[in-house]
Design a protein around this motif. Structure first.
Motif, PDB file in Angstrom:
ATOM      1  N   ILE A  49       0.860  -1.173   0.060  1.00  0.00           N
ATOM      2  CA  ILE A  49      -0.082  -0.096   0.120  1.00  0.00           C
ATOM      3  C   ILE A  49       0.807   1.231   0.082  1.00  0.00           C
ATOM      4  N   LEU A  50       1.815   1.301   0.925  1.00  0.00           N
ATOM      5  CA  LEU A  50       2.792   2.316   0.845  1.00  0.00           C
ATOM      6  C   LEU A  50       3.561   2.566  -0.445  1.00  0.00           C
ATOM      7  N   GLY A  51       3.945   1.430  -1.350  1.00  0.00           N
ATOM      8  CA  GLY A  51       4.459   1.543  -2.413  1.00  0.00           C
ATOM      9  C   GLY A  51       3.653   2.008  -3.452  1.00  0.00           C
ATOM     10  N   HIS A  52       2.320   1.670  -3.567  1.00  0.00           N
ATOM     11  CA  HIS A  52       1.260   2.130  -4.320  1.00  0.00           C
ATOM     12  C   HIS A  52       1.115   3.615  -4.147  1.00  0.00           C
ATOM     13  N   PHE A  53       1.041   4.169  -2.869  1.00  0.00           N
ATOM     14  CA  PHE A  53       0.976   5.531  -2.394  1.00  0.00           C
ATOM     15  C   PHE A  53       2.160   6.257  -3.179  1.00  0.00           C
ATOM     16  N   LEU A  54       3.305   5.930  -3.052  1.00  0.00           N
ATOM     17  CA  LEU A  54       4.495   6.366  -3.168  1.00  0.00           C
ATOM     18  C   LEU A  54       4.352   6.550  -5.052  1.00  0.00           C
ATOM     19  N   SER A  55       4.066   5.508  -5.656  1.00  0.00           N
ATOM     20  CA  SER A  55       4.328   5.460  -7.078  1.00  0.00           C
ATOM     21  C   SER A  55       2.964   6.331  -7.435  1.00  0.00           C
ATOM     22  N   ASN A  56       1.971   6.660  -6.967  1.00  0.00           N
ATOM     23  CA  ASN A  56       0.794   7.426  -7.434  1.00  0.00           C
ATOM     24  C   ASN A  56       1.264   8.970  -7.181  1.00  0.00           C
ATOM     25  N   THR A  57       2.117   9.270  -5.852  1.00  0.00           N
ATOM     26  CA  THR A  57       2.649  10.262  -5.596  1.00  0.00           C
ATOM     27  C   THR A  57       3.465  11.000  -6.717  1.00  0.00           C
ATOM     28  N   THR A  58       4.349  10.039  -6.927  1.00  0.00           N
ATOM     29  CA  THR A  58       5.353  10.431  -8.109  1.00  0.00           C
ATOM     30  C   THR A  58       4.855  10.803  -9.426  1.00  0.00           C
ATOM     31  N   CYS A  59       3.729   9.886  -9.830  1.00  0.00           N
ATOM     32  CA  CYS A  59       2.929  10.277 -11.047  1.00  0.00           C
ATOM     33  C   CYS A  59       2.368  11.651 -10.995  1.00  0.00           C
ATOM     34  N   ILE A  60       1.819  11.955  -9.820  1.00  0.00           N
ATOM     35  CA  ILE A  60       1.000  13.212  -9.558  1.00  0.00           C
ATOM     36  C   ILE A  60       2.075  14.250  -9.815  1.00  0.00           C
ATOM     37  N   LEU A  61       3.012  14.225  -9.213  1.00  0.00           N
ATOM     38  CA  LEU A  61       4.189  15.121  -9.327  1.00  0.00           C
ATOM     39  C   LEU A  61       4.749  15.307 -10.682  1.00  0.00           C
TER      40      LEU A  61
END
Length: 100
Positions: A49-61
């Motif tokens: 879940i944390l990995g998915h969150f970080l992946s999505n955060t990177t994509c948003i940035l």
């Protein structure tokens, strides 16, 4: 499923399909394999879940800050669509984190 490898592959396919991004299907499948493997080896949903969150955060940035993504054009229709879809993924990730 009694076979962990088949379960991870099935989950990765589902992860890829449910994102509704055909141009990113292979990447999402590999990401799903990665998250499934992390779950299998740690027996915890926290790290995937944390990995998915970080992946999505990177994509948003990358999608929202032109200086981060090389070659980004503000008028690129696909980028606007991707940015909108990723913003929903980001919100879902926040929701996922709230369950922890």
């Amino acid at each position: 499923m009694k076979n962990p490898l088949l379960a991870i592959i099935f989950s990765a396919v589902l992860f890829s399909v449910i994102h509704l991004l055909p141009y990113a299907a292979i990447h999402l499948f590999l990401e799903g394999l990665f998250y499934g493997s992390i779950y299998y080896f740690t027996d915890s949903l926290l790290l995937p879940i944390l990995g998915h969150f970080l992946s999505n955060t990177t994509c948003i940035l990358v999608a929202n800050y032109p200086g981060i993504a090389k070659g980004y054009r503000k008028t690129d229709k696909n980028m606007v669509i991707s940015s909108t879809l990723y913003s929903w993924h980001y919100r879902l990730s926040i929701f996922e984190l709230s369950w922890l």
